[in-house]
Design an enzyme around this catalytic site. Structure first.
Site, PDB file in Angstrom:
ATOM      1  N   ARG A  62      25.759  25.535  81.576  1.00  0.00           N
ATOM      2  CA  ARG A  62      26.752  25.789  80.978  1.00  0.00           C
ATOM      3  C   ARG A  62      27.952  26.425  81.822  1.00  0.00           C
ATOM      4  NH1 ARG A  62      28.286  29.198  77.387  1.00  0.00           N
ATOM      5  NH2 ARG A  62      26.301  29.295  76.488  1.00  0.00           N
ATOM      6  N   TYR A 115      49.466  10.192  78.412  1.00  0.00           N
ATOM      7  CA  TYR A 115      48.038   9.283  77.823  1.00  0.00           C
ATOM      8  C   TYR A 115      48.235   9.913  76.365  1.00  0.00           C
ATOM      9  CZ  TYR A 115      43.412   8.828  76.154  1.00  0.00           C
ATOM     10  OH  TYR A 115      42.521   8.427  75.350  1.00  0.00           O
ATOM     11  N   LYS A 212      38.304   7.928  85.465  1.00  0.00           N
ATOM     12  CA  LYS A 212      39.371   6.690  86.147  1.00  0.00           C
ATOM     13  C   LYS A 212      38.806   6.430  87.439  1.00  0.00           C
ATOM     14  CE  LYS A 212      40.627   6.712  81.876  1.00  0.00           C
ATOM     15  NZ  LYS A 212      40.977   7.994  81.549  1.00  0.00           N
TER      16      LYS A 212
HETATM   17  N1  LCS Z   1      44.944  11.848  81.637  1.00  0.00           N
HETATM   18  C1  LCS Z   1      45.270  10.673  81.875  1.00  0.00           C
HETATM   19  C2  LCS Z   1      46.506  10.016  82.670  1.00  0.00           C
HETATM   20  C3  LCS Z   1      44.574   9.541  81.180  1.00  0.00           C
HETATM   21  O1  LCS Z   1      44.842   8.292  81.422  1.00  0.00           O
HETATM   22  C4  LCS Z   1      43.484   9.838  80.299  1.00  0.00           C
HETATM   23  C5  LCS Z   1      42.670   8.747  79.579  1.00  0.00           C
HETATM   24  C6  LCS Z   1      43.415  11.342  80.307  1.00  0.00           C
HETATM   25  C7  LCS Z   1      43.981  11.942  80.809  1.00  0.00           C
HETATM   26  C8  LCS Z   1      41.822  11.778  79.233  1.00  0.00           C
HETATM   27  O2  LCS Z   1      40.620  11.514  80.133  1.00  0.00           O
HETATM   28  P1  LCS Z   1      39.454  11.161  79.489  1.00  0.00           P
HETATM   29  O3  LCS Z   1      39.231  12.572  78.463  1.00  0.00           O
HETATM   30  O4  LCS Z   1      39.445   9.953  78.789  1.00  0.00           O
HETATM   31  O5  LCS Z   1      38.248  11.456  80.888  1.00  0.00           O
HETATM   32  N2  LCS Z   1      43.193   7.537  79.679  1.00  0.00           N
HETATM   33  C9  LCS Z   1      42.530   6.728  78.956  1.00  0.00           C
HETATM   34  C10 LCS Z   1      43.442   5.217  78.917  1.00  0.00           C
HETATM   35  O6  LCS Z   1      44.196   4.945  79.287  1.00  0.00           O
HETATM   36  N3  LCS Z   1      42.440   4.536  78.200  1.00  0.00           N
HETATM   37  O7  LCS Z   1      41.359   5.074  77.489  1.00  0.00           O
HETATM   38  C11 LCS Z   1      41.275   6.479  78.087  1.00  0.00           C
END
Ligand code: LCS
Length: 397
Positions: A62, A115, A212
């Site tokens: 952790r 987002y 991503k």
């Molecule tokens: N920042 C951006 C620019 C994102 O596109 C996303 C998720 C996050 C933070 C959050 O990250 P995660 O916790 O999902 O790893 N974007 C998403 C989207 O456009 N579709 O599904 C998730």
């Protein structure tokens, strides 16, 4: 490996070779997956010294793990930062950083195109802890200056923003942050360090949804933070340790592997996205295309100044609104109807009803996300096959 001159080496090479290390314990060239929750101390004194911070060493996954450390070292290296910290998701990384800086009664100043999950954290969850987030139009950085007061903990921006690819001038935002002695946090998910390095433009902290492009294969959810060594040490010892949003060793390994092909993937994403953006620009059923690589993007000059390339997300407005968009999404074959982005496979989704459904109707209108806006995450397939798929689906609209 022979020593490289890291300053003179191209980023494409650095993505493959990283900072040049092999596994320090075994010399393994491919980072091993240390699938262990706990680590034995040599003796009681060493255990106590590690806990007291007097000796370095692993204690418990952790708080740190060698596979996670290998990933953190590589992302810090590529972002040109001092240190990195990995989390179990992008949201875990983002919430950890903003909570680190913000106490009850303080406020955060943020750009307004984000987002949908980040927007929900800012507008729904943080207010429950008496933290106000002031989302302002970040295309004019003077709005940050106006919104900041003596209780502001940090400025937060996402550039390019999801899903409209709206940009914020990172250098200008960093000057405002510096003047007010508060940190500038940049979500660099869309560009990755391959196309944009916010720390070199004056930002203090970079966050990523590594789910991503960093992972790149749609098989991992993860987050990353890069910043100064002292900040990262403290973040690890407080929010990560206490709230526990850690990454697993296997997921950390998938990201280490993902980083090796980041350069070739980003080049191909960009090439395909550019062709598709151009194709859509001339399509009679499309009224507008958002892609930072097009000279018609309202901030194309800023894009050229602060980014070295344009990534794989293309958004467009289809004539006929939501109904036409649904028809298109239900008729594509190669594009998968799914959220997320940055995968090698091409994806298509409807922001207003999916990723950005956390925005109210007025908020959607304010940031330019209409009912007819369709978002593509262009993958690394052959561009002609992707265009043929869009052509046949648009014919049915
Ligand atoms: N920042 C951006 C620019 C994102 O596109 C996303 C998720 C996050 C933070 C959050 O990250 P995660 O916790 O999902 O790893 N974007 C998403 C989207 O456009 N579709 O599904 C998730």
């Amino acid at each position: 490996m022979a020593k490289m001159n890291l300053k003179k080496t191209h980023l494409a090479t650095l993505c493959v070779h990283g900072s040049g290390g092999v596994d320090p314990a075994t010399g393994a060239v491919s980072t091993p997956i240390y699938q262990s929750s706990t680590f034995a101390f040599k003796n009681a004194r060493q255990g106590a010294e590690i806990f007291a911070g007097e000796t370095e060493g692993f204690v418990y996954t952790r708080i740190g793990n060698p596979t996670q450390s290998a990933l953190e070292k590589e992302i810090a290296f590529l972002e040109n930062g001092e240190a990195g910290l990995a989390f179990g998701s992008g949201m875990a990384a983002i919430s950890a950083v903003v909570l680190y800086y913000t106490r009850c009664g303080m406020n955060i100043v943020s750009s307004d195109t984000l987002y949908g999950g980040t927007h929900n954290l800012f507008m729904e969850t943080l207010p429950n802890y008496n933290i106000e987030v002031r989302e302002v139009d970040g295309t004019d950085t003077a709005n940050f200056e106006k919104a900041v007061d003596e209780n502001t903990s940090c400025i937060y921006i996402e550039t390019p923003a999801n899903p409209t690819l709206t940009l914020v001038d990172i250098e200008a935002a960093s000057r405002i942050a510096r003047k007010n002695s508060i940190p500038l946090i940049v979500d660099n998910t869309f560009s990755t360090p391959y196309f944009q390095r916010p720390l070199e433009l004056g930002a203090d902290i970079v966050v990523h949804s590594a789910t991503k492009y960093i992972g790149g294969h749609g098989d991992t959810v993860a987050g990353l933070v890069v910043g100064k060594q002292d900040f990262i040490n403290d973040l690890r010892g407080t929010i990560l340790r206490d709230i526990g949003g850690i990454i697993s060793p296997l997921n950390a390994w998938l990201l280490v592997r993902g980083l090796k092909t980041l350069a070739v993937r980003m080049e191909r994403h960009q090439e395909n996205a550019m062709e598709i953006a151009q194709y859509l620009s001339f399509h009679p059923k499309v009224s507008q295309v958002w892609y930072t690589g097009l000279s018609t993007h309202p901030q194309h000059e800023l894009a050229k100044r602060q980014m070295s390339g344009h990534g794989g997300v293309v958004s467009f407005e289809i004539k006929g609104g939501r109904k036409a968009g649904e028809k298109l999404m239900n008729n594509v074959n190669l594009f998968t109807l799914a959220v997320s982005l940055g995968d090698v496979d091409s994806l298509i989704e409807h922001p207003a009803s999916m990723t950005h459904s956390t925005y109210s109707a007025e908020e959607l209108q304010k940031v330019g996300i209409s009912e007819g806006l369709v978002r593509l995450s262009v993958g690394i397939e052959h561009s002609q096959d992707l265009i043929a798929d869009l052509r046949q689906a648009l014919k049915r609209v």
